[in-house]
Design a protein around this motif. Structure first.
Motif, PDB file in Angstrom:
ATOM      1  N   VAL A   1       0.868  -1.176   0.000  1.00 33.86           N
ATOM      2  CA  VAL A   1       0.000   0.000   0.000  1.00 33.86           C
ATOM      3  C   VAL A   1       0.904   1.225   0.000  1.00 33.86           C
ATOM      4  O   VAL A   1       1.883   1.278   0.756  1.00 33.86           O
ATOM      5  CB  VAL A   1      -0.927   0.010   1.233  1.00 33.86           C
ATOM      6  CG1 VAL A   1      -1.650   1.347   1.360  1.00 33.86           C
ATOM      7  CG2 VAL A   1      -1.938  -1.129   1.150  1.00 33.86           C
ATOM      8  N   SER A   2       0.581   2.185  -0.840  1.00 32.52           N
ATOM      9  CA  SER A   2       1.364   3.409  -0.921  1.00 32.52           C
ATOM     10  C   SER A   2       0.449   4.603  -0.697  1.00 32.52           C
ATOM     11  O   SER A   2      -0.588   4.707  -1.355  1.00 32.52           O
ATOM     12  CB  SER A   2       2.050   3.500  -2.292  1.00 32.52           C
ATOM     13  OG  SER A   2       2.841   4.663  -2.373  1.00 32.52           O
ATOM     14  N   VAL A   3       0.827   5.478   0.222  1.00 29.77           N
ATOM     15  CA  VAL A   3       0.024   6.671   0.517  1.00 29.77           C
ATOM     16  C   VAL A   3       0.940   7.880   0.597  1.00 29.77           C
ATOM     17  O   VAL A   3       2.167   7.750   0.768  1.00 29.77           O
ATOM     18  CB  VAL A   3      -0.758   6.531   1.840  1.00 29.77           C
ATOM     19  CG1 VAL A   3      -1.695   5.329   1.790  1.00 29.77           C
ATOM     20  CG2 VAL A   3       0.184   6.435   3.029  1.00 29.77           C
ATOM     21  N   SER A   4       0.342   9.035   0.502  1.00 37.75           N
ATOM     22  CA  SER A   4       1.085  10.274   0.712  1.00 37.75           C
ATOM     23  C   SER A   4       1.007  10.676   2.177  1.00 37.75           C
ATOM     24  O   SER A   4       0.011  10.381   2.865  1.00 37.75           O
ATOM     25  CB  SER A   4       0.519  11.402  -0.160  1.00 37.75           C
ATOM     26  OG  SER A   4       0.645  11.096  -1.531  1.00 37.75           O
TER      27      SER A   4
ATOM     28  N   SER B   1      -4.176   9.955   9.395  1.00 41.32           N
ATOM     29  CA  SER B   1      -3.181  10.762   8.708  1.00 41.32           C
ATOM     30  C   SER B   1      -1.821  10.082   8.794  1.00 41.32           C
ATOM     31  O   SER B   1      -1.263   9.922   9.886  1.00 41.32           O
ATOM     32  CB  SER B   1      -3.110  12.151   9.366  1.00 41.32           C
ATOM     33  OG  SER B   1      -2.098  12.936   8.789  1.00 41.32           O
ATOM     34  N   ALA B   2      -1.300   9.671   7.660  1.00 41.20           N
ATOM     35  CA  ALA B   2      -0.040   8.918   7.643  1.00 41.20           C
ATOM     36  C   ALA B   2       1.150   9.824   7.915  1.00 41.20           C
ATOM     37  O   ALA B   2       1.191  10.992   7.486  1.00 41.20           O
ATOM     38  CB  ALA B   2       0.135   8.240   6.293  1.00 41.20           C
TER      39      ALA B   2
ATOM     40  N   VAL C   1      -4.736   6.019   6.029  1.00 40.78           N
ATOM     41  CA  VAL C   1      -4.195   4.686   5.779  1.00 40.78           C
ATOM     42  C   VAL C   1      -5.284   3.646   6.027  1.00 40.78           C
ATOM     43  O   VAL C   1      -6.019   3.735   7.020  1.00 40.78           O
ATOM     44  CB  VAL C   1      -3.009   4.388   6.730  1.00 40.78           C
ATOM     45  CG1 VAL C   1      -2.516   2.954   6.545  1.00 40.78           C
ATOM     46  CG2 VAL C   1      -1.873   5.379   6.492  1.00 40.78           C
ATOM     47  N   LEU C   2      -5.389   2.676   5.125  1.00 48.04           N
ATOM     48  CA  LEU C   2      -6.292   1.543   5.303  1.00 48.04           C
ATOM     49  C   LEU C   2      -5.542   0.284   4.907  1.00 48.04           C
ATOM     50  O   LEU C   2      -5.136   0.122   3.757  1.00 48.04           O
ATOM     51  CB  LEU C   2      -7.549   1.683   4.445  1.00 48.04           C
ATOM     52  CG  LEU C   2      -8.455   0.439   4.371  1.00 48.04           C
ATOM     53  CD1 LEU C   2      -9.030   0.090   5.732  1.00 48.04           C
ATOM     54  CD2 LEU C   2      -9.569   0.628   3.343  1.00 48.04           C
TER      55      LEU C   2
ATOM     56  N   ALA D   1       6.011   4.083   7.681  1.00 42.36           N
ATOM     57  CA  ALA D   1       6.477   3.165   6.640  1.00 42.36           C
ATOM     58  C   ALA D   1       7.081   1.925   7.288  1.00 42.36           C
ATOM     59  O   ALA D   1       8.056   2.020   8.041  1.00 42.36           O
ATOM     60  CB  ALA D   1       7.503   3.851   5.758  1.00 42.36           C
ATOM     61  N   ALA D   2       6.480   0.776   7.017  1.00 44.57           N
ATOM     62  CA  ALA D   2       6.877  -0.469   7.684  1.00 44.57           C
ATOM     63  C   ALA D   2       6.052  -1.592   7.075  1.00 44.57           C
ATOM     64  O   ALA D   2       5.243  -1.384   6.175  1.00 44.57           O
ATOM     65  CB  ALA D   2       6.621  -0.388   9.192  1.00 44.57           C
TER      66      ALA D   2
END
Lengths: 115, 113
Positions: free
Chosen positions: A11-14, A80-81, A19-20, A86-87
């Motif tokens: 999964v990639s987010v800004s 909110s990421a 995040v889900l 990141a892991a």
């Protein structure tokens, strides 16, 4: 047979976006469910756990997960990421009624957070 | 507070060699576990122990032996290493067998060539 399926391997987010991370389980009775996080070259750390007390579980670092029995799901969310999120994340089921309970690990979801 | 300490952190073995991985915990936990982690497969339980002097097989015990002579230590042995045993090995401990509350070590990366 009991199992855990993490629906996304990556999964990639800004940064700053929600995040889900999705997890479905299969079990013949009410399980205990957990989310663990593994940062690069580190051991696993418990994020949160569900043990039938409340369906919405809050964990560390702003993460939470909701147990939905009707959907056999235990998805992990964060509003909110942050870059430090990141892991790799593992959904885990604990099965058993006493004594030693077997842990079943999902295959993991690698979360990338971009600036 | 050390928690769970694994030694060594890295090791390269030749096929057929033997080695022992050491896990030590300082939390007085009854339960200890050895897992292996392979890409795309999560963690799989090799052996576990529910107390000093006890051991039991997990999901993938073949090719491994364990011993728990002291409560704080759990040793994982490979008698004759094979390339299929190339993996990252994690030790964990807990104060109950009910799941959750596991403390993991930082892992041993083993390569068998």
């Amino acid at each position: 047979a009991q199992s855990v399926t993490q629906l996304d391997s990556h999964v990639s987010v800004s940064e700053g976006t929600p995040v889900l991370l999705r997890c479905n389980y299969s079990s013949s009775y009410s399980p205990s469910l957990f989310w663990y996080v593994q940062h690069p070259n580190k051991g696993l750390q418990l994020l949160l756990k569900y043990t039938s007390a409340a369906t919405l579980v809050k964990g560390i670092n702003g993460f939470e997960a909701e147990f939905k029995k009707s959907e056999t799901s235990f998805h992990l969310t964060k509003p909110s990421a942050h870059m430090s999120d990141a892991a790799e994340y593992f959904c885990v089921v604990s099965l058993g009624s006493g004594g030693y309970n077997k842990l079943i690990f999902g295959a993991g979801t690698r979360l990338a957070v971009h600036p | 507070n050390a928690g769970v300490t694994q030694t060594p952190k890295f090791r390269v073995l030749k096929t057929g060699q033997s080695m022992t991985l050491l896990c030590a915990q300082d939390m007085n936990h009854e339960y200890m576990y050895w897992y292996r982690q392979d890409p795309g497969m999560g963690l799989r339980l090799i052996h576990y122990s529910v107390g000093e002097g006890t051991t039991a097989k997990g999901e993938v015990p073949d090719g491994y032996n364990v011993s728990r002579l002291k409560k704080q230590n759990f040793l994982l042995g490979l008698e004759s290493a094979a390339p299929s045993q190339t993996s990252v090995y994690f030790c964990a401990s807990s104060n109950s067998g009910q799941g959750g509350g596991y403390t993991f070590g930082s892992g041993t990366r083993l390569t068998v060539v």
